[in-house]
Design a protein around this motif. Structure first.
Motif, short mmCIF file in Angstrom:
data_model
loop_
_atom_site.label_atom_id
_atom_site.label_comp_id
_atom_site.label_asym_id
_atom_site.label_seq_id
_atom_site.Cartn_x
_atom_site.Cartn_y
_atom_site.Cartn_z
N UNK A 102 0.88 -1.67 -0.12
CA UNK A 102 0.16 -0.05 -0.06
C UNK A 102 1.36 0.75 0.27
N UNK A 103 2.22 1.24 1.17
CA UNK A 103 3.26 2.38 0.70
C UNK A 103 3.64 2.77 -0.73
N UNK A 104 3.99 1.23 -1.47
CA UNK A 104 4.57 1.86 -2.29
C UNK A 104 3.52 2.65 -3.51
N UNK A 105 2.38 1.80 -3.74
CA UNK A 105 1.00 2.95 -4.56
C UNK A 105 1.17 3.44 -4.22
N UNK A 106 0.41 3.90 -2.84
CA UNK A 106 0.28 5.53 -2.56
C UNK A 106 1.56 6.34 -2.54
N UNK A 107 2.72 6.85 -2.39
CA UNK A 107 3.81 7.15 -2.10
C UNK A 107 4.08 7.64 -4.09
N UNK A 108 3.86 6.49 -4.79
CA UNK A 108 3.33 6.25 -6.07
C UNK A 108 2.73 7.94 -6.96
N UNK A 109 1.31 7.33 -6.05
CA UNK A 109 0.36 7.87 -6.70
C UNK A 109 0.58 9.63 -5.97
#
Length: 122
Positions: A102-109
């Protein structure tokens, strides 16, 4: 001498571009981590650990890189980028690290949103 607002914006954009590059590397690492931690024999882990990041890298290079072999319109390119990061997030979750996924996806977004807001092309 103090930097003006224009150079501060340039420094911010450079930091965001640097962060998105690091996130792309983290995406590849996440895919490799998933493959190498599979509950399978070493040949399967080796194939998945090398193949998953390779598949993501090829997809990114063909459709998303600045010198993409298949240039896409901005919305399609953004969709492919999001799909790649969602895949990385899911792979991390499958490897037992859902919060990291989740952190990876949110950081990218968040980074991508800030880059788009600053006028950076997709």
């Amino acid at each position: 001498m103090r930097a003006g607002p224009a150079s501060a914006g340039g420094a911010t954009k450079a930091a965001l571009l640097g962060l998105v590059f690091l996130l792309e590397l983290a995406l590849l690492a996440a895919a490799g981590f998933w493959g190498f931690t599979l509950d399978a024999g070493w040949p399967v882990r080796l194939l998945a650990g090398l193949g998953a990041p390779l598949a993501l890298a090829v997809t990114w290079g063909v459709f998303c890189s600045p010198r993409a072999a298949v240039p896409l319109p901005a919305p399609a390119k953004l969709t492919v980028q999001a799909a790649c990061f969602l895949t990385g997030g899911v792979l991390l979750a499958l490897a037992g690290h859902p919060l990291a996924g989740v952190a990876l996806v949110l950081a990218w977004a968040v980074d991508k949103s800030l880059l788009l807001r600053s006028g950076d092309p997709v």
